[in-house]
Design a protein around this motif. Sequence first.
Motif: not given
Length: 189
Positions: A13, A26, A36, A61, A100-101
Amino acid sequence: MPTTERVAAVVLAGGQGRRMGGADKGLVEYRGRPLVEWVLAALAPQVDELVVSANRNLEAYAAFGYRVLPDTLPDYPGPLAGVLAALEAVQADWLLVAPCDTPHLPPDLAAHLLAAARQANAVLAVAADTGRVHHSCFIVRCDQRDHLAATLTRGERAVRHWQARLASATAVFDVACFANVNTPDDVRS
């Protein structure tokens, strides 16, 4: 598949989110949850250790409950820098890598990739579907850290070019598993 080897995973991310208008991809909401979070939820039951590679919004995060690793190299050198940071930080035999996608990762991603690598006696296994290879989703032996560091030191950044230099295998999955959410339009779909 039972194993005595430890598998860690890193969710990448750390990019600049250019195709997402500069947003931290994310953290972009997709169907009610940050991207994420979808990937973390998919990977957590599959691995022994889970970390996030990020270069901004580190506290956001960290709030997901996993260790956050910024790149150890300057100037956003790409996803391989996040992979290297994870290889330097985790305590495992294998590292599973996922961006993260990709919110629809399969529940057997780690096991299937690991089985493909073992069957081929390879240090790397890359995910694919019947139409294409998904170079950003793979598992690699953690003993390849120095090889990756040398690649980045030479200024090489392409994931697929680094992978091409390693003994590798391919594991085939359903195409829907790797649907990317790259743009604001993708988020709305």
